[in-house]
Design a protein around this motif. Structure first.
Motif, PDB file in Angstrom:
ATOM      1  N   SER A   9       0.857  -1.195   0.000  1.00  0.00           N
ATOM      2  CA  SER A   9       0.000   0.000   0.000  1.00  0.00           C
ATOM      3  C   SER A   9       0.888   1.239   0.000  1.00  0.00           C
ATOM      4  O   SER A   9       1.758   1.379   0.862  1.00  0.00           O
ATOM      5  CB  SER A   9      -0.901   0.032   1.237  1.00  0.00           C
ATOM      6  N   ALA A  10       0.687   2.125  -0.965  1.00  0.00           N
ATOM      7  CA  ALA A  10       1.383   3.418  -0.991  1.00  0.00           C
ATOM      8  C   ALA A  10       0.467   4.453  -0.345  1.00  0.00           C
ATOM      9  O   ALA A  10      -0.699   4.585  -0.731  1.00  0.00           O
ATOM     10  CB  ALA A  10       1.724   3.819  -2.415  1.00  0.00           C
ATOM     11  N   LEU A  11       0.977   5.170   0.648  1.00  0.00           N
ATOM     12  CA  LEU A  11       0.179   6.127   1.416  1.00  0.00           C
ATOM     13  C   LEU A  11       0.795   7.519   1.328  1.00  0.00           C
ATOM     14  O   LEU A  11       2.013   7.684   1.430  1.00  0.00           O
ATOM     15  CB  LEU A  11       0.111   5.705   2.887  1.00  0.00           C
ATOM     16  N   ILE A  12      -0.062   8.529   1.152  1.00  0.00           N
ATOM     17  CA  ILE A  12       0.397   9.918   1.002  1.00  0.00           C
ATOM     18  C   ILE A  12      -0.622  10.832   1.677  1.00  0.00           C
ATOM     19  O   ILE A  12      -1.831  10.575   1.601  1.00  0.00           O
ATOM     20  CB  ILE A  12       0.509  10.312  -0.490  1.00  0.00           C
ATOM     21  N   TYR A  15      -2.038  18.479   1.050  1.00  0.00           N
ATOM     22  CA  TYR A  15      -2.778  19.746   1.157  1.00  0.00           C
ATOM     23  C   TYR A  15      -2.152  20.702   0.149  1.00  0.00           C
ATOM     24  O   TYR A  15      -0.990  21.099   0.295  1.00  0.00           O
ATOM     25  CB  TYR A  15      -2.729  20.345   2.554  1.00  0.00           C
ATOM     26  N   ASN A  16      -2.912  21.041  -0.892  1.00  0.00           N
ATOM     27  CA  ASN A  16      -2.443  21.964  -1.940  1.00  0.00           C
ATOM     28  C   ASN A  16      -1.074  21.541  -2.498  1.00  0.00           C
ATOM     29  O   ASN A  16      -0.076  22.254  -2.369  1.00  0.00           O
ATOM     30  CB  ASN A  16      -2.376  23.400  -1.404  1.00  0.00           C
ATOM     31  N   GLU A  17      -1.053  20.373  -3.142  1.00  0.00           N
ATOM     32  CA  GLU A  17       0.202  19.786  -3.613  1.00  0.00           C
ATOM     33  C   GLU A  17       0.320  19.708  -5.138  1.00  0.00           C
ATOM     34  O   GLU A  17       1.151  18.947  -5.653  1.00  0.00           O
ATOM     35  CB  GLU A  17       0.370  18.376  -3.024  1.00  0.00           C
ATOM     36  N   MET A  18      -0.500  20.458  -5.890  1.00  0.00           N
ATOM     37  CA  MET A  18      -0.346  20.452  -7.344  1.00  0.00           C
ATOM     38  C   MET A  18       1.043  20.962  -7.705  1.00  0.00           C
ATOM     39  O   MET A  18       1.537  21.942  -7.136  1.00  0.00           O
ATOM     40  CB  MET A  18      -1.428  21.318  -8.003  1.00  0.00           C
ATOM     41  N   GLY A  19       1.667  20.284  -8.664  1.00  0.00           N
ATOM     42  CA  GLY A  19       3.046  20.595  -9.002  1.00  0.00           C
ATOM     43  C   GLY A  19       4.014  19.629  -8.346  1.00  0.00           C
ATOM     44  O   GLY A  19       5.168  19.505  -8.782  1.00  0.00           O
ATOM     45  N   TYR A  20       3.568  18.955  -7.294  1.00  0.00           N
ATOM     46  CA  TYR A  20       4.350  17.919  -6.622  1.00  0.00           C
ATOM     47  C   TYR A  20       3.710  16.538  -6.792  1.00  0.00           C
ATOM     48  O   TYR A  20       4.366  15.569  -7.155  1.00  0.00           O
ATOM     49  CB  TYR A  20       4.442  18.197  -5.115  1.00  0.00           C
ATOM     50  N   ILE A  21       2.414  16.463  -6.493  1.00  0.00           N
ATOM     51  CA  ILE A  21       1.736  15.182  -6.338  1.00  0.00           C
ATOM     52  C   ILE A  21       1.743  14.344  -7.613  1.00  0.00           C
ATOM     53  O   ILE A  21       1.757  13.113  -7.550  1.00  0.00           O
ATOM     54  CB  ILE A  21       0.284  15.401  -5.821  1.00  0.00           C
ATOM     55  N   GLU A  22       1.750  15.001  -8.780  1.00  0.00           N
ATOM     56  CA  GLU A  22       1.693  14.249 -10.038  1.00  0.00           C
ATOM     57  C   GLU A  22       2.876  13.293 -10.168  1.00  0.00           C
ATOM     58  O   GLU A  22       2.711  12.116 -10.503  1.00  0.00           O
ATOM     59  CB  GLU A  22       1.649  15.210 -11.235  1.00  0.00           C
ATOM     60  N   ARG A  23       4.091  13.807  -9.912  1.00  0.00           N
ATOM     61  CA  ARG A  23       5.287  12.969 -10.026  1.00  0.00           C
ATOM     62  C   ARG A  23       5.306  11.884  -8.953  1.00  0.00           C
ATOM     63  O   ARG A  23       5.760  10.761  -9.195  1.00  0.00           O
ATOM     64  CB  ARG A  23       6.552  13.821  -9.915  1.00  0.00           C
ATOM     65  N   ILE A  25       2.705  10.362  -7.461  1.00  0.00           N
ATOM     66  CA  ILE A  25       1.754   9.299  -7.815  1.00  0.00           C
ATOM     67  C   ILE A  25       2.318   8.425  -8.931  1.00  0.00           C
ATOM     68  O   ILE A  25       2.260   7.191  -8.870  1.00  0.00           O
ATOM     69  CB  ILE A  25       0.396   9.891  -8.240  1.00  0.00           C
ATOM     70  N   GLU A  26       2.882   9.060  -9.938  1.00  0.00           N
ATOM     71  CA  GLU A  26       3.438   8.305 -11.066  1.00  0.00           C
ATOM     72  C   GLU A  26       4.532   7.347 -10.603  1.00  0.00           C
ATOM     73  O   GLU A  26       4.660   6.230 -11.119  1.00  0.00           O
ATOM     74  CB  GLU A  26       4.008   9.284 -12.101  1.00  0.00           C
ATOM     75  N   VAL A  90       9.907   8.149  -6.014  1.00  0.00           N
ATOM     76  CA  VAL A  90      10.648   6.888  -5.984  1.00  0.00           C
ATOM     77  C   VAL A  90      11.294   6.667  -7.355  1.00  0.00           C
ATOM     78  O   VAL A  90      10.598   6.621  -8.370  1.00  0.00           O
ATOM     79  CB  VAL A  90       9.716   5.704  -5.650  1.00  0.00           C
ATOM     80  N   THR A  91      12.609   6.533  -7.383  1.00  0.00           N
ATOM     81  CA  THR A  91      13.319   6.290  -8.636  1.00  0.00           C
ATOM     82  C   THR A  91      13.195   4.812  -9.024  1.00  0.00           C
ATOM     83  O   THR A  91      12.839   3.967  -8.195  1.00  0.00           O
ATOM     84  CB  THR A  91      14.808   6.639  -8.501  1.00  0.00           C
TER      85      THR A  91
END
Length: 264
Positions: A9-12, A15-23, A25-26, A90-91
């Motif tokens: 399970s990946a957990l995150i 709060y207002n994380e656009m610009g960060y969250i996309e990478r 999640i990917e 995560v690389t």
């Protein structure tokens, strides 16, 4: 007999994380489930997550980092959890190390991750962050977040721990104002933590502690080798400490006022 790979399970928390969250999640799409707990973002983060086919998003009010992460941990359906901040990535090599663990090739119940800090898109090699490490992968059944801290939360682990060779990428600095607001927010939360532990504000503290923070990060932890980036990070970290002192003073004044108002 070949062991079946354990699920992850990946957990995150967000709060207002656009610009960060996309990478972020990917980078964790290899997990068997991705759960994000959002504290009512206003910048489109929640809508983005809601539309993502691989993400389960839950909205939950934010009190402090420890309580939010403890709540998020309870949502995981698998024992192995990978708990990331929204600005971490995560690389591929690190992903392979995680997969080895899920294949059953370890007796450890938790793993430390070293982090590579990114100043915008450039690596920050010094400035106090070169030895930074955190627990990120662990068995849910063998760990819990300590209730003694409400910021820079501490994981208590019942069992042996390992450490990965590959580093987690931490995009800590998007722009000046974003990082400044982060540091001010951390400072205020840290002050609440100290207030509850009955630590006292002094003017000596406010004069010395921010200066020491800058001096430690810029000179002793070699921030000057990061050039202008080192000056900026060291200054903003010191600003967070100054905010901590101011907030601790505000909390004491507020407490004193409340005491006098209830006196007979």
């Amino acid at each position: 007999m070949i062991k079946e790979r354990e699920k992850l399970s990946a957990l995150i928390i967000t709060y207002n994380e656009m610009g960060y969250i996309e990478r972020c999640i990917e980078s964790v799409e290899f997990a068997d489930e991705i759960i994000v707990v959002d504290s009512y973002s206003t910048d489109g983060t929640y809508e983005y997550l809601l539309a993502h086919p691989k993400v389960k998003v839950i909205q939950h009010p934010f009190a402090n980092f420890t309580s939010q992460k403890s709540y998020t941990l309870k949502q995981a359906t698998n024992d192995w959890v990978l708990f990331l901040d929204a600005d971490e990535v995560v690389t591929e090599p690190l992903k392979n190390e995680i997969k080895e663990v899920l294949n059953g090739n370890t007796e450890n119940v938790a793993f430390w991750f070293y982090r590579k800090f990114m100043f915008q898109n450039e690596a920050l090699n010094f400035s106090g962050w070169q030895t930074d490490k955190n627990y990120r992968l662990f068995r849910k059944s063998k760990a819990r977040f300590s209730d003694k801290k409400i910021v820079h939360e501490t994981l208590e682990v019942n069992g042996a721990s390992g450490i990965f060779n590959e580093k987690l990428i931490h995009f800590c600095y998007k722009n000046y104002e974003d990082y400044k607001q982060k540091m001010l927010r951390y400072g205020r939360l840290k002050a609440k933590e100290s207030f509850y532990r009955e630590k006292k504000f002094t003017y000596l503290l406010m004069m010395v502690k921010p200066f020491w923070k800058f001096f430690n990060h810029y000179f002793l932890r070699l921030g000057f080798l990061d050039g202008k980036k080192g000056i900026t990070i060291s200054y903003l970290n010191a600003l967070g400490v100054l905010e901590y002192c101011k907030e601790l003073k505000r909390l004491e004044k507020k407490n004193e006022l409340a005491y006098y108002l209830v006196m007979p």
